[in-house]
Design an enzyme around this catalytic site. Sequence first.
Site, PDB file in Angstrom:
ATOM      1  N   LYS A 116     -12.566   8.274   4.757  1.00  0.00           N
ATOM      2  CA  LYS A 116     -12.470   6.961   5.421  1.00  0.00           C
ATOM      3  C   LYS A 116     -13.609   6.058   4.977  1.00  0.00           C
ATOM      4  CE  LYS A 116     -11.617   4.784   9.908  1.00  0.00           C
ATOM      5  NZ  LYS A 116     -10.527   3.961   9.369  1.00  0.00           N
TER       6      LYS A 116
ATOM      7  N   THR B 214      -4.041  -2.489   8.207  1.00  0.00           N
ATOM      8  CA  THR B 214      -5.294  -2.202   7.504  1.00  0.00           C
ATOM      9  C   THR B 214      -6.479  -2.533   8.416  1.00  0.00           C
ATOM     10  OG1 THR B 214      -4.331  -2.570   5.348  1.00  0.00           O
ATOM     11  CG2 THR B 214      -6.708  -2.914   5.512  1.00  0.00           C
ATOM     12  N   THR B 215      -7.468  -1.662   8.431  1.00  0.00           N
ATOM     13  CA  THR B 215      -8.638  -1.884   9.287  1.00  0.00           C
ATOM     14  C   THR B 215      -9.835  -2.341   8.438  1.00  0.00           C
ATOM     15  OG1 THR B 215      -9.298   0.427   9.124  1.00  0.00           O
ATOM     16  CG2 THR B 215      -7.883  -0.171  10.977  1.00  0.00           C
TER      17      THR B 215
ATOM     18  N   HIS C 126     -13.419  10.931  12.106  1.00  0.00           N
ATOM     19  CA  HIS C 126     -12.371  10.779  11.092  1.00  0.00           C
ATOM     20  C   HIS C 126     -12.698  11.598   9.856  1.00  0.00           C
ATOM     21  CE1 HIS C 126     -11.100   7.249  13.467  1.00  0.00           C
ATOM     22  NE2 HIS C 126      -9.929   7.446  12.907  1.00  0.00           N
ATOM     23  N   HIS C 127     -11.713  11.742   8.990  1.00  0.00           N
ATOM     24  CA  HIS C 127     -11.820  12.478   7.712  1.00  0.00           C
ATOM     25  C   HIS C 127     -12.890  11.876   6.780  1.00  0.00           C
ATOM     26  CE1 HIS C 127      -9.548   9.121   5.926  1.00  0.00           C
ATOM     27  NE2 HIS C 127      -8.880   9.142   7.075  1.00  0.00           N
TER      28      HIS C 127
ATOM     29  N   GLY D 139       0.848  -1.201   0.000  1.00  0.00           N
ATOM     30  CA  GLY D 139       0.000   0.000   0.000  1.00  0.00           C
ATOM     31  C   GLY D 139       0.879   1.245   0.000  1.00  0.00           C
ATOM     32  N   CYS D 140       2.040   1.142  -0.686  1.00  0.00           N
ATOM     33  CA  CYS D 140       3.079   2.190  -0.588  1.00  0.00           C
ATOM     34  C   CYS D 140       2.650   3.542  -1.155  1.00  0.00           C
ATOM     35  CB  CYS D 140       4.357   1.719  -1.271  1.00  0.00           C
ATOM     36  SG  CYS D 140       4.167   1.451  -3.041  1.00  0.00           S
ATOM     37  N   ASN D 141       1.675   3.562  -2.056  1.00  0.00           N
ATOM     38  CA  ASN D 141       1.316   4.844  -2.675  1.00  0.00           C
ATOM     39  C   ASN D 141       0.116   5.535  -2.012  1.00  0.00           C
ATOM     40  OD1 ASN D 141       3.434   4.606  -4.377  1.00  0.00           O
ATOM     41  ND2 ASN D 141       2.271   3.776  -6.098  1.00  0.00           N
ATOM     42  N   GLY D 142      -0.368   4.967  -0.925  1.00  0.00           N
ATOM     43  CA  GLY D 142      -1.462   5.593  -0.180  1.00  0.00           C
ATOM     44  C   GLY D 142      -0.921   6.618   0.814  1.00  0.00           C
TER      45      GLY D 142
HETATM   46  N1  LIG Z   1      -3.525   0.684  12.297  1.00  0.00           N
HETATM   47  C1  LIG Z   1      -3.359   2.007  12.234  1.00  0.00           C
HETATM   48  O1  LIG Z   1      -2.765   2.649  13.108  1.00  0.00           O
HETATM   49  C2  LIG Z   1      -3.913   2.759  11.047  1.00  0.00           C
HETATM   50  C3  LIG Z   1      -3.663   4.129  10.902  1.00  0.00           C
HETATM   51  C4  LIG Z   1      -4.098   4.767   9.741  1.00  0.00           C
HETATM   52  C5  LIG Z   1      -4.780   4.040   8.777  1.00  0.00           C
HETATM   53  N2  LIG Z   1      -5.037   2.721   8.966  1.00  0.00           N
HETATM   54  C6  LIG Z   1      -5.706   1.914   7.949  1.00  0.00           C
HETATM   55  O2  LIG Z   1      -4.755   1.622   6.920  1.00  0.00           O
HETATM   56  C7  LIG Z   1      -5.436   1.499   5.678  1.00  0.00           C
HETATM   57  C8  LIG Z   1      -4.817   2.444   4.658  1.00  0.00           C
HETATM   58  O3  LIG Z   1      -4.956   3.783   5.090  1.00  0.00           O
HETATM   59  P1  LIG Z   1      -4.536   5.016   4.145  1.00  0.00           P
HETATM   60  O4  LIG Z   1      -5.040   6.231   4.827  1.00  0.00           O
HETATM   61  O5  LIG Z   1      -3.081   4.936   3.788  1.00  0.00           O
HETATM   62  O6  LIG Z   1      -5.446   4.683   2.858  1.00  0.00           O
HETATM   63  P2  LIG Z   1      -5.189   5.058   1.343  1.00  0.00           P
HETATM   64  O7  LIG Z   1      -6.462   4.764   0.628  1.00  0.00           O
HETATM   65  O8  LIG Z   1      -4.595   6.422   1.221  1.00  0.00           O
HETATM   66  O9  LIG Z   1      -4.066   4.016   0.861  1.00  0.00           O
HETATM   67  C9  LIG Z   1      -4.306   2.651   0.592  1.00  0.00           C
HETATM   68  C10 LIG Z   1      -3.405   2.247  -0.563  1.00  0.00           C
HETATM   69  O10 LIG Z   1      -3.548   0.835  -0.755  1.00  0.00           O
HETATM   70  C11 LIG Z   1      -3.563   0.600  -2.146  1.00  0.00           C
HETATM   71  N3  LIG Z   1      -4.226  -0.675  -2.470  1.00  0.00           N
HETATM   72  C12 LIG Z   1      -5.558  -0.958  -2.520  1.00  0.00           C
HETATM   73  N4  LIG Z   1      -5.749  -2.243  -2.898  1.00  0.00           N
HETATM   74  C13 LIG Z   1      -4.516  -2.771  -3.070  1.00  0.00           C
HETATM   75  C14 LIG Z   1      -4.057  -4.076  -3.446  1.00  0.00           C
HETATM   76  N5  LIG Z   1      -4.905  -5.071  -3.723  1.00  0.00           N
HETATM   77  N6  LIG Z   1      -2.720  -4.280  -3.490  1.00  0.00           N
HETATM   78  C15 LIG Z   1      -1.856  -3.275  -3.225  1.00  0.00           C
HETATM   79  N7  LIG Z   1      -2.233  -2.027  -2.881  1.00  0.00           N
HETATM   80  C16 LIG Z   1      -3.547  -1.788  -2.794  1.00  0.00           C
HETATM   81  C17 LIG Z   1      -4.336   1.787  -2.727  1.00  0.00           C
HETATM   82  O11 LIG Z   1      -4.057   1.955  -4.123  1.00  0.00           O
HETATM   83  C18 LIG Z   1      -3.781   2.937  -1.881  1.00  0.00           C
HETATM   84  O12 LIG Z   1      -2.644   3.531  -2.485  1.00  0.00           O
HETATM   85  C19 LIG Z   1      -6.920   1.758   5.990  1.00  0.00           C
HETATM   86  O13 LIG Z   1      -7.564   0.524   6.233  1.00  0.00           O
HETATM   87  C20 LIG Z   1      -6.865   2.589   7.265  1.00  0.00           C
HETATM   88  O14 LIG Z   1      -8.047   2.501   8.038  1.00  0.00           O
HETATM   89  C21 LIG Z   1      -4.616   2.072  10.078  1.00  0.00           C
END
Ligand SMILES: NC(=O)c1ccc[n+]([C@@H]2O[C@H](COP(=O)([O-])OP(=O)(O)OC[C@H]3O[C@@H](n4cnc5c(N)ncnc54)[C@H](O)[C@@H]3O)[C@@H](O)[C@H]2O)c1
Length: 252
Positions: free
Chosen positions: A147, A86-87, A143-144, A8-11
């Site tokens: 979400k 991931t949640t 949250h934002h 999920g490096c580009n998120g």
């Molecule tokens: N545990 C924690 O402390 C914590 C904190 C923040 C966010 N989160 C959770 O982490 C997750 C990601 O948050 P975010 O804000 O970075 O979201 P985001 O949507 O910005 O990033 C998620 C990334 O995952 C990528 N992705 C989706 N499907 C994929 C796949 N099959 N293979 C590879 N990459 C894929 C997307 O293209 C995107 O770039 C959410 O579930 C969020 O609730 C958890």
Amino acid sequence: MIKMIMHGCNGHMGQTITKLAKEDSAIEIVAGVDSYTGVTNEYPVFESIETCDVQADVVVDFSNAGAVDGLLEYCEKKGIPVVLCTTGLSDGQLEMVQKTSKNVAILRSANMSLGINMLLKLLKEAAGILAPAGFDIELVERHHNQKLDAPSGTALALADSVNEALDNAYTYVYDRSKVRQKRDKKEIGISAVRGGTIVGDHEVIFAGADEVVEFKHTAYSKAVFGKGALEAAKFLAGKQPGLYDMSDVIQF
Ligand SMILES: NC(=O)c1ccc[n+]([C@@H]2O[C@H](COP(=O)([O-])OP(=O)(O)OC[C@H]3O[C@@H](n4cnc5c(N)ncnc54)[C@H](O)[C@@H]3O)[C@@H](O)[C@H]2O)c1
């Protein structure tokens, strides 16, 4: 130096961790995985975990619930520990996490911040004192507006922590609009607010007769989760199979 794959490096979180890892001499991102390819990184990026052929000591995951099954299969097959952040995972996925952790080390935490993990501990003590004294328990999270899941994984973790201290006798109520009746003593109401750019607020309210006790945590930036995730990755690399959480990483 620990070698890490950022799933999920580009998120938002993936990019936050990419910046933090650059300043950390103990860990290096050797590859990223993301189905979205519109970001340039200094490490190679694969569109799916199955196609990633880079050797690593640990995977850190901040992606999407739909991506977690394939990730667990990959980590089990390759024997690479995974920090699962991931949640919104389904009950079936949580079972899969349990099963997979028999063969590979998994650290799962709905919230990687120090403050929330300390709160998980404090709440058990508060619930043990206040619930028997008749206090009602309610939880509000904010949250934002981007979400996807609600309530937040952190809200559920906070509720679970309270409930564990009360012999799991409480049920969770997410919506009171369908019934016209007073709240049950043994319920925890959980409300979700979505708006703007709020990073993450969690409030646990113990409401008694003539007094209210509130615990509140506010995250001002995603860096708090990123720092925790990198500490968790350093902790988990090389660990025996098993299911770990942030209380194993943070010594209180
Ligand atoms: N545990 C924690 O402390 C914590 C904190 C923040 C966010 N989160 C959770 O982490 C997750 C990601 O948050 P975010 O804000 O970075 O979201 P985001 O949507 O910005 O990033 C998620 C990334 O995952 C990528 N992705 C989706 N499907 C994929 C796949 N099959 N293979 C590879 N990459 C894929 C997307 O293209 C995107 O770039 C959410 O579930 C969020 O609730 C958890």
